[in-house]
Design a protein around this motif. Sequence first.
Motif, PDB file in Angstrom:
ATOM      1  N   VAL A 173       0.834  -1.209   0.000  1.00 52.14           N
ATOM      2  CA  VAL A 173       0.000   0.000   0.000  1.00 52.14           C
ATOM      3  C   VAL A 173       0.862   1.250   0.000  1.00 52.14           C
ATOM      4  O   VAL A 173       0.607   2.209  -0.742  1.00 52.14           O
ATOM      5  N   LEU A 174       1.920   1.254   0.831  1.00 53.48           N
ATOM      6  CA  LEU A 174       2.816   2.418   0.886  1.00 53.48           C
ATOM      7  C   LEU A 174       3.446   2.679  -0.479  1.00 53.48           C
ATOM      8  O   LEU A 174       3.463   3.822  -0.959  1.00 53.48           O
ATOM      9  N   ALA A 175       3.966   1.626  -1.098  1.00 52.67           N
ATOM     10  CA  ALA A 175       4.599   1.780  -2.408  1.00 52.67           C
ATOM     11  C   ALA A 175       3.589   2.241  -3.454  1.00 52.67           C
ATOM     12  O   ALA A 175       3.893   3.117  -4.280  1.00 52.67           O
ATOM     13  N   ASN A 176       2.379   1.674  -3.415  1.00 51.23           N
ATOM     14  CA  ASN A 176       1.372   2.015  -4.413  1.00 51.23           C
ATOM     15  C   ASN A 176       0.911   3.457  -4.307  1.00 51.23           C
ATOM     16  O   ASN A 176       0.703   4.126  -5.322  1.00 51.23           O
ATOM     17  N   ILE A 177       0.743   3.941  -3.096  1.00 47.09           N
ATOM     18  CA  ILE A 177       0.263   5.311  -2.935  1.00 47.09           C
ATOM     19  C   ILE A 177       1.314   6.322  -3.368  1.00 47.09           C
ATOM     20  O   ILE A 177       1.073   7.172  -4.235  1.00 47.09           O
ATOM     21  N   PHE A 178       2.508   6.238  -2.770  1.00 49.14           N
ATOM     22  CA  PHE A 178       3.483   7.314  -2.913  1.00 49.14           C
ATOM     23  C   PHE A 178       4.532   7.092  -3.997  1.00 49.14           C
ATOM     24  O   PHE A 178       5.036   8.057  -4.564  1.00 49.14           O
ATOM     25  N   PHE A 179       4.861   5.854  -4.308  1.00 49.62           N
ATOM     26  CA  PHE A 179       5.978   5.606  -5.211  1.00 49.62           C
ATOM     27  C   PHE A 179       5.536   5.048  -6.558  1.00 49.62           C
ATOM     28  O   PHE A 179       6.374   4.723  -7.397  1.00 49.62           O
ATOM     29  N   VAL A 180       4.193   4.902  -6.751  1.00 52.32           N
ATOM     30  CA  VAL A 180       3.666   4.432  -8.036  1.00 52.32           C
ATOM     31  C   VAL A 180       2.491   5.299  -8.476  1.00 52.32           C
ATOM     32  O   VAL A 180       2.591   6.072  -9.433  1.00 52.32           O
ATOM     33  N   SER A 181       1.364   5.175  -7.784  1.00 50.04           N
ATOM     34  CA  SER A 181       0.110   5.793  -8.243  1.00 50.04           C
ATOM     35  C   SER A 181       0.176   7.313  -8.288  1.00 50.04           C
ATOM     36  O   SER A 181      -0.294   7.930  -9.251  1.00 50.04           O
ATOM     37  N   LEU A 182       0.731   7.943  -7.255  1.00 46.82           N
ATOM     38  CA  LEU A 182       0.775   9.409  -7.239  1.00 46.82           C
ATOM     39  C   LEU A 182       1.574   9.948  -8.417  1.00 46.82           C
ATOM     40  O   LEU A 182       1.160  10.909  -9.072  1.00 46.82           O
ATOM     41  N   ALA A 183       2.706   9.315  -8.701  1.00 43.51           N
ATOM     42  CA  ALA A 183       3.534   9.761  -9.827  1.00 43.51           C
ATOM     43  C   ALA A 183       2.802   9.571 -11.153  1.00 43.51           C
ATOM     44  O   ALA A 183       2.788  10.478 -12.009  1.00 43.51           O
ATOM     45  N   GLU A 184       2.195   8.410 -11.341  1.00 43.46           N
ATOM     46  CA  GLU A 184       1.509   8.128 -12.603  1.00 43.46           C
ATOM     47  C   GLU A 184       0.301   9.031 -12.789  1.00 43.46           C
ATOM     48  O   GLU A 184       0.052   9.528 -13.896  1.00 43.46           O
ATOM     49  N   GLU A 185      -0.448   9.263 -11.724  1.00 39.36           N
ATOM     50  CA  GLU A 185      -1.606  10.146 -11.839  1.00 39.36           C
ATOM     51  C   GLU A 185      -1.192  11.591 -12.048  1.00 39.36           C
ATOM     52  O   GLU A 185      -1.864  12.345 -12.753  1.00 39.36           O
ATOM     53  N   ALA A 186      -0.088  11.992 -11.434  1.00 40.45           N
ATOM     54  CA  ALA A 186       0.407  13.354 -11.629  1.00 40.45           C
ATOM     55  C   ALA A 186       0.759  13.594 -13.094  1.00 40.45           C
ATOM     56  O   ALA A 186       0.445  14.651 -13.657  1.00 40.45           O
ATOM     57  N   LEU A 187       1.386  12.611 -13.728  1.00 39.95           N
ATOM     58  CA  LEU A 187       1.785  12.772 -15.126  1.00 39.95           C
ATOM     59  C   LEU A 187       0.610  12.659 -16.081  1.00 39.95           C
ATOM     60  O   LEU A 187       0.389  13.547 -16.922  1.00 39.95           O
ATOM     61  N   PHE A 188      -0.170  11.585 -15.954  1.00 42.61           N
ATOM     62  CA  PHE A 188      -1.192  11.308 -16.964  1.00 42.61           C
ATOM     63  C   PHE A 188      -2.508  12.054 -16.736  1.00 42.61           C
ATOM     64  O   PHE A 188      -3.176  12.412 -17.704  1.00 42.61           O
ATOM     65  N   ARG A 189      -2.888  12.277 -15.506  1.00 41.54           N
ATOM     66  CA  ARG A 189      -4.130  12.985 -15.240  1.00 41.54           C
ATOM     67  C   ARG A 189      -3.873  14.432 -14.839  1.00 41.54           C
ATOM     68  O   ARG A 189      -4.352  15.372 -15.491  1.00 41.54           O
ATOM     69  N   GLY A 190      -3.111  14.646 -13.769  1.00 40.90           N
ATOM     70  CA  GLY A 190      -2.900  16.001 -13.267  1.00 40.90           C
ATOM     71  C   GLY A 190      -2.258  16.919 -14.290  1.00 40.90           C
ATOM     72  O   GLY A 190      -2.651  18.083 -14.417  1.00 40.90           O
ATOM     73  N   TYR A 191      -1.270  16.395 -15.041  1.00 40.51           N
ATOM     74  CA  TYR A 191      -0.605  17.251 -16.021  1.00 40.51           C
ATOM     75  C   TYR A 191      -1.156  17.049 -17.434  1.00 40.51           C
ATOM     76  O   TYR A 191      -1.723  17.962 -18.025  1.00 40.51           O
ATOM     77  N   LEU A 192      -0.975  15.845 -17.982  1.00 42.04           N
ATOM     78  CA  LEU A 192      -1.287  15.630 -19.401  1.00 42.04           C
ATOM     79  C   LEU A 192      -2.767  15.846 -19.711  1.00 42.04           C
ATOM     80  O   LEU A 192      -3.112  16.612 -20.624  1.00 42.04           O
ATOM     81  N   GLN A 193      -3.647  15.189 -18.972  1.00 37.59           N
ATOM     82  CA  GLN A 193      -5.077  15.321 -19.255  1.00 37.59           C
ATOM     83  C   GLN A 193      -5.544  16.755 -19.028  1.00 37.59           C
ATOM     84  O   GLN A 193      -6.367  17.281 -19.797  1.00 37.59           O
ATOM     85  N   GLN A 194      -5.000  17.389 -18.006  1.00 39.05           N
ATOM     86  CA  GLN A 194      -5.399  18.773 -17.726  1.00 39.05           C
ATOM     87  C   GLN A 194      -4.905  19.721 -18.822  1.00 39.05           C
ATOM     88  O   GLN A 194      -5.648  20.601 -19.268  1.00 39.05           O
ATOM     89  N   ARG A 195      -3.666  19.547 -19.248  1.00 37.78           N
ATOM     90  CA  ARG A 195      -3.135  20.396 -20.326  1.00 37.78           C
ATOM     91  C   ARG A 195      -3.925  20.179 -21.617  1.00 37.78           C
ATOM     92  O   ARG A 195      -4.274  21.138 -22.324  1.00 37.78           O
ATOM     93  N   LEU A 196      -4.191  18.921 -21.963  1.00 35.67           N
ATOM     94  CA  LEU A 196      -4.931  18.634 -23.192  1.00 35.67           C
ATOM     95  C   LEU A 196      -6.353  19.188 -23.125  1.00 35.67           C
ATOM     96  O   LEU A 196      -6.895  19.652 -24.133  1.00 35.67           O
TER      97      LEU A 196
END
Length: 275
Positions: A173-196
């Motif tokens: 759970v620790l790895a998934n929250i902070f070292f996987v999911s947050l990074a992936e969501e930041a790139l694909f949703r928070g940045y890319l989807q928002q910019r597009l």
Amino acid sequence: MWYLLALSLLVLQFNKKISVILLMVTAAVGAYTQVLDWRALTFMAGLAIIAGAYCKFSGKVPRTLLEILLVLASVGLMLHLIPGFHNLRVLEGVRAGPESAPFSMYYNFDKALVPFVLLICLKSLFTTDTRPRTKPWHWMALVVAVPVLLMVAVALGGLKVELHQPQWLFQFVLANIFFVSLAEEALFRGYLQQRLSSVMHPVLALLIASLLFGGMHYAGGSLLVIFATLAGLIYGLAWMLSGRLWVAVLFHVGLNLCHLLFFTYPMWQRLPHIS
């Protein structure tokens, strides 16, 4: 050190100065414990210089060029292409269950840097007010979509129902929250989807971000690409409806957790039939 890195990510949205201080302390500990070598430290120093220049320049052209550099750096960190990061291998060749394929898991320092980098480019990375009106059934449908997607994977032969109670659940759970999911969501949703979404219809932006997210999983085969693309639609809708990055992260972690607890993880390994 890893708890300190997780804490720096947890407070990043609310207090950037404290978060950066925590990151600097974590980097110092990482250098001392050889998780980071001189190449990683040099890369991080370069990022700091680019970030300072990005904040200083006011012209559109130089800021655009610097933003491209920061986004490319984020992609490199995401894909573990930047040398000098010696991520901690927490699990090696473990099986969640008798019919689950063996897998390894890491605490990723490089990937954890992605939200820091992208927040420089986009101040609304974690939260935005441009979201549609929602009704309770929208969220109910999105929650139901998580187990439905996993059952679709079962129907396609990629997974099989298999209940687990792993001893390493907390680390997962620790790895998934902070070292996987947050990074992936930041790139694909928070940045890319928002910019597009600022230059095209939000639904088209959702589809493009989801397809790119699915394509990132090409190493796992075509079935995983399809599964990840459909999962990306769920995460993207969660971000679109809420305007909150952490909501998308919650759905991402929730799907991964359901996958681990109730199905073969990370996939079904068909055992040879012995007559």
